[in-house]
Design a protein around this motif. Sequence first.
Motif, PDB file in Angstrom:
ATOM      1  N   LEU A  69       0.668  -1.342  -0.065  1.00 14.95           N
ATOM      2  CA  LEU A  69       0.049  -0.063  -0.126  1.00 14.95           C
ATOM      3  C   LEU A  69       0.885   1.210   0.044  1.00 14.95           C
ATOM      4  N   ILE A  70       2.007   1.193   0.607  1.00 14.79           N
ATOM      5  CA  ILE A  70       2.968   2.266   0.731  1.00 14.79           C
ATOM      6  C   ILE A  70       3.521   2.423  -0.796  1.00 14.79           C
ATOM      7  N   ASN A  71       3.678   1.539  -1.151  1.00 16.26           N
ATOM      8  CA  ASN A  71       4.449   1.415  -2.800  1.00 16.26           C
ATOM      9  C   ASN A  71       3.263   2.014  -3.591  1.00 16.26           C
ATOM     10  N   ARG A  72       2.019   1.587  -3.451  1.00 18.22           N
ATOM     11  CA  ARG A  72       0.889   2.055  -4.216  1.00 18.22           C
ATOM     12  C   ARG A  72       0.847   3.823  -4.169  1.00 18.22           C
ATOM     13  N   TYR A  73       1.046   4.092  -2.910  1.00 25.11           N
ATOM     14  CA  TYR A  73       0.974   5.701  -2.782  1.00 25.11           C
ATOM     15  C   TYR A  73       2.076   6.435  -3.341  1.00 25.11           C
ATOM     16  N   GLU A  74       3.064   5.777  -3.432  1.00 23.66           N
ATOM     17  CA  GLU A  74       4.326   6.197  -3.950  1.00 23.66           C
ATOM     18  C   GLU A  74       4.095   6.355  -5.739  1.00 23.66           C
ATOM     19  N   THR A  75       3.537   5.515  -6.169  1.00 26.88           N
ATOM     20  CA  THR A  75       3.584   5.443  -7.674  1.00 26.88           C
ATOM     21  C   THR A  75       2.146   6.289  -8.037  1.00 26.88           C
ATOM     22  N   THR A  76       0.987   6.199  -7.087  1.00 26.26           N
ATOM     23  CA  THR A  76      -0.158   6.778  -7.723  1.00 26.26           C
ATOM     24  C   THR A  76      -0.925   7.767  -6.948  1.00 26.26           C
ATOM     25  N   ARG A  77      -0.330   7.955  -5.684  1.00 33.76           N
ATOM     26  CA  ARG A  77      -1.224   8.921  -4.780  1.00 33.76           C
ATOM     27  C   ARG A  77      -2.327   8.574  -4.423  1.00 33.76           C
ATOM     28  N   ILE A  78      -2.660   7.229  -4.333  1.00 39.29           N
ATOM     29  CA  ILE A  78      -3.560   6.779  -3.865  1.00 39.29           C
ATOM     30  C   ILE A  78      -3.729   6.406  -2.367  1.00 39.29           C
ATOM     31  N   ILE A  79      -4.559   6.926  -1.619  1.00 38.73           N
ATOM     32  CA  ILE A  79      -4.622   6.494  -0.200  1.00 38.73           C
ATOM     33  C   ILE A  79      -5.437   5.279   0.044  1.00 38.73           C
ATOM     34  N   PRO A  80      -4.824   4.349   0.777  1.00 35.34           N
ATOM     35  CA  PRO A  80      -5.544   3.209   1.077  1.00 35.34           C
ATOM     36  C   PRO A  80      -6.405   2.936   1.970  1.00 35.34           C
ATOM     37  N   PRO A  81      -7.618   2.395   2.078  1.00 29.99           N
ATOM     38  CA  PRO A  81      -8.648   2.226   2.972  1.00 29.99           C
ATOM     39  C   PRO A  81      -8.182   1.827   4.275  1.00 29.99           C
ATOM     40  N   LEU A  82      -6.928   1.084   4.495  1.00 27.50           N
ATOM     41  CA  LEU A  82      -6.491   0.371   5.697  1.00 27.50           C
ATOM     42  C   LEU A  82      -5.611   1.330   6.485  1.00 27.50           C
ATOM     43  N   LYS A  83      -6.306   1.708   7.798  1.00 27.73           N
ATOM     44  CA  LYS A  83      -6.098   2.534   8.634  1.00 27.73           C
ATOM     45  C   LYS A  83      -4.887   2.471   9.140  1.00 27.73           C
ATOM     46  N   SER A  84      -4.541   1.135   9.547  1.00 23.07           N
ATOM     47  CA  SER A  84      -3.174   0.817   9.811  1.00 23.07           C
ATOM     48  C   SER A  84      -1.920   1.399   9.060  1.00 23.07           C
ATOM     49  N   ALA A  85      -2.364   1.494   8.000  1.00 22.50           N
ATOM     50  CA  ALA A  85      -1.073   1.937   6.940  1.00 22.50           C
ATOM     51  C   ALA A  85      -0.910   3.587   6.860  1.00 22.50           C
ATOM     52  N   TRP A  86      -1.647   4.074   7.609  1.00 19.68           N
ATOM     53  CA  TRP A  86      -1.531   5.773   7.254  1.00 19.68           C
ATOM     54  C   TRP A  86      -0.598   6.156   8.271  1.00 19.68           C
ATOM     55  N   ASP A  87       0.015   5.469   8.889  1.00 17.57           N
ATOM     56  CA  ASP A  87       1.229   6.014   9.876  1.00 17.57           C
ATOM     57  C   ASP A  87       2.509   6.002   9.150  1.00 17.57           C
ATOM     58  N   ALA A  88       2.500   5.344   8.022  1.00 17.90           N
ATOM     59  CA  ALA A  88       3.961   5.225   7.360  1.00 17.90           C
ATOM     60  C   ALA A  88       4.408   6.673   7.016  1.00 17.90           C
ATOM     61  N   PRO A  89       5.659   6.643   7.251  1.00 23.79           N
ATOM     62  CA  PRO A  89       6.314   8.193   6.995  1.00 23.79           C
ATOM     63  C   PRO A  89       6.069   8.855   5.560  1.00 23.79           C
ATOM     64  N   ILE A  90       5.891   7.896   4.682  1.00 18.23           N
ATOM     65  CA  ILE A  90       5.786   8.355   3.263  1.00 18.23           C
ATOM     66  C   ILE A  90       4.440   9.492   3.047  1.00 18.23           C
ATOM     67  N   PHE A  91       3.417   9.039   3.813  1.00 20.65           N
ATOM     68  CA  PHE A  91       2.476   9.997   3.713  1.00 20.65           C
ATOM     69  C   PHE A  91       2.636  11.399   4.315  1.00 20.65           C
ATOM     70  N   LYS A  92       3.860  11.414   5.157  1.00 20.02           N
ATOM     71  CA  LYS A  92       4.176  12.912   5.605  1.00 20.02           C
ATOM     72  C   LYS A  92       5.122  13.560   5.079  1.00 20.02           C
ATOM     73  N   GLU A  93       5.791  13.145   3.823  1.00 19.82           N
ATOM     74  CA  GLU A  93       6.778  13.457   3.029  1.00 19.82           C
ATOM     75  C   GLU A  93       6.314  14.663   2.330  1.00 19.82           C
ATOM     76  N   PRO A  94       7.179  15.641   2.155  1.00 19.55           N
ATOM     77  CA  PRO A  94       6.729  16.575   1.316  1.00 19.55           C
ATOM     78  C   PRO A  94       6.621  16.281  -0.301  1.00 19.55           C
ATOM     79  N   ASP A  95       5.565  16.886  -0.909  1.00 22.83           N
ATOM     80  CA  ASP A  95       5.354  16.576  -2.211  1.00 22.83           C
ATOM     81  C   ASP A  95       5.739  17.585  -3.203  1.00 22.83           C
TER      82      ASP A  95
END
Lengths: 452, 315
Positions: free
Chosen positions: A352-378
Motif C-alpha cells: 500500500l505504501i508502494n501504491r501511494y508512491e506511484t499513484t498517490r492513492i490513499i489506502p482504506p487500511l487505516k493501519s497503513a496511514w502512519d507510514a512516513p511516506i504519507f508525511k513526506e513533502p510533495d
Amino acid sequence: MFRLPIDSESFPLGKGPMVMLILFLVSTLFIFGRSEEEGKNLEFWIFANTHYEEYQARVPIFEAQNPAVNVQLINFGGTMHDKLLAAMLSNFGAPDLVEVEITSIGRFLKGAIDEVGFVDLRPRLESEGWMEKLVVSRFTPWSYRGKIFGIPHDLHPVVLLYRDDLFKAAGVEMTEIETWDDFIAAGKKATRDLDGDGKIDQYAIVLDRRTESDYFSLLLQQGGGFFDEEGNVIIDSELAIETLEFFTALFNEHKIATPVYGTWHGDPSNFAAMQDGKILSILSPDWYVGILKSQVPQMSGKWKAISMPAWYPGGRRTTTRGGTMIGITKQSKNPDLAWEVLKFTYFDRPGLINRYETTRIIPPLKSAWDAPIFKEPDAYLGGQPLGELLIELAPDMPPRYQNPYWSEGADLLNDAIFAAVTEKQTPREALTDLAEKVRALIAKDRGRWGDM
Amino acid sequence: MKTSTNLTEPQGIIKNMRQKRTTNLFWNQQQKIAPYLFIAPFYLLFVIFMGYPLISSLVMSLYEMRGFQSRIFVGIGNFTDLFRDPIFWKSLKNTAYFAVGTLTLQLPIALLLAILLNSKFVKGKNLLRLAFFAPVLVAGVFVAIIFNLVYDQRAGLVNQEFVLFGKEIGWLNEEKYVMPAVILTGVWQWAGFNMIYFLAGLQGIRQELYEAAAVDGASWWQAFIHVTLPSLRPVIAFVFVVSMIGSLQLFDLPFILTNGGEPADAGSTIVMYLYKNGFQFMRLGYAATIGWVLFFIIAVISIVQLKLLGIFRDE
C-alpha cells in the motif's frame, strides 16, 4: 507398428480433409483436455494499467511465499467489464479475482441478490476483524442489500487543488477559505479579464458540466446521493436541487466557473488550459494528482491543495470520486486461495505504501496511514505533504450507496446537469424529470418480476 | 466351416462383383455428397455464428433479463417501450443526420477526387491515391483520438483557424457542433475509400463512349452527365448502399470522440444506445430489440435506395 484404422487414400475426400480432421481433434483435446491443477492456478482480471503494474511487482512475492500457487494477471483495459459481464451471463470463463470500477458495478447487481456473480465477503471480513481496520463508509459503493461484494481498493478523498501564485496575484489567500461562500467571494476576485479585451482570461474553477462527476461529488459532500441506503431514488430531494442550483450558479450567476476543456478533466485540452493559467482551481481526488504528475510534469510546484470548502462553517471538507473494488467471483474454484491473494494485494502495508508512491492513492487500511511516506513533502505541490492532508480528510468520507440502476441513472443525470447549466431547464425541473424517469424504470421492472 | 480361401470360383466372382458394386455405390454416393461437404463448413459456421445468434436475439427481444440467470417474457413490450423512448429517437435522429451528412458530403467529395485522379492532367497519381486512401487504414479508435486533439477547444487545429474570427468553438462541448464534428471526421476517414470504388468505375468506362460524345459535340459537362454518371450507376448504387449501412451502424467514432455520446446525448447513435443498454444497463432484451429495429431500418432504406437507383431494373 501402429497403424491408423483408416489410411489417407481411402479417407473420404482424401488426405487433406483427414489432416484437417486430425488437427481439429488434437486441438479440441488440447483445449478441453488440459489437466487443471486444482486450487493451484488463479486468474486475476484487471482493467487499470497502474494497478496491473503494481500487481506485476507484488504478486511474484506472494507466489514466492506460496510456491504451489500460480496467479495469472490479465489486464484487459477498458473492455474488461464487458468481458466480465459476458462471462457471468454465460456462467463460464469468469476469473477468480477481478477488479471492478465504481461506475460499472451497478450492472453486476441486477436481478435477485442471490444471483449476483460475486461472493459475499462480509462473513470473511467480520470473522477476521477487517471491518474495524478499514474505512467503513468506503464499503457502501460495493455493498447491496446487506452483502459486501468487494473490498475497496482506495478511498479517493477530494481536495481543492489551486494555483497559489495566481490567486495571490488576485489578492486571495486560499488557506483562509473555509466555506463555499468564501470561495465564491474569492473566485469573483480571481476570475479576471487580464488584457482588457472583454473576455475572461482566468476562471476561479473548472467544472465538468457534461457528466455527473463534479456535481455528484458536491452532492455527496452535502450528504446526499442518487439513491439512499434502501435503494430509494433521492436525486430530486431538496438537498440535490439546492446543490444543482449552486452548481449552475457558479457558471451562470457568479460566472467564476469554466466548463471543462475537452471531454473530461483528464483531456489534453484541459491540461493546456491549466498551463495557460486559464484554470485556477479544480476539485481533485487523490488519483487525479497522480494523473497531473504524469501528464503535466512541467506544472510541478505550481499547485497547492486545501480541504474542499464546506457547505457551512464546521461542515464536511471532503467528498469522494471514483473507485475500484476487488471481488471474488462465484465461478472461482478456490475462493479461499483467492481471499489470500486479495488480502496480500489489498491489505499488505508495504504494498500500500508502494501504491501511494506511484499513484498517490490513499489506502482504506487505516493501519497503513502512519507510514512516513504519507508525511513526506510533495514536490509537485511545492513541498506540501499531500498525504497528510488526504489522511486527515479520509475518516470524514461520505458514503456513496450503490444501486443496480446507477448506470441508467448516471446516464440521465449527465443530461440533467447539462440541461440545468445550459438553462434549458431549471435545476428543479431537470432533477424532478430525472427522478421520475428512474422511478418509472424501476417500477416497470418491479411490475414485470416483482421486488428483487 | 468355409473361409474365403475355400470359395468356389462362381462364388468368388459373385463376391468380387458385389465388392465392385459396393465400391461403385460408395463412389456414386461420395460424388453426390462431396459438393455438400465442400460447402458444409460455410453453412455450419453460418448457422453457429450467424443463424443461431440471429434467432436467439430475435427471441431475446421478446424477453427481458432479470439479472444474470433468469429472464421474463414481455412480448412486444420492448418494442412499444422503444418507440416511446426519447433517447432512442434522439439517437436515431443523430444517426440519420450522420448518414445524410455522409451521403451528401462524403460521396461527392469521393467522386470529385476520383475524377481528379482519373484525369490526365494530375501528376503523382499513385502517391495521391495512397494519401487519400491511407486514413481508412487507421483504426476508428485512433481516428477518434486524433480528432479529439484536432477539435481541441484551445489548441486544436480547427480552432486555430476559426479562433482568428474571434470564436473559440467547443466542437465536442456544444450540442450543435457535435454531429458536424463527427461527420467531418467520417469524411476524412472514408472519402478516400469510396474514391477507390469510383476510380475503378471510371476506369471501366469505355473510351469510345467519350469519343462518340465528342463527335456529337458534347462538352465536358455534358459528357459527365450523359456518359460518366450513367455508366457509374452500379458503382454509385453500391457505394450509396454500403455507405448508408455503415453510417447507420456508426459506433466507435462518436463513442470515443464524444466520451459516450455526451453532452446531452448529442453524439449518441443507435448502435451506441444498443451498446449502452446491452452492456452498461444489462438490458439485453431491449438491446436486442434495438438491434432488430435497426436491421429493419437498414433493410427498408437499402431496398428503397436500390429501387430508386434502378438496380432491380432488367436491362
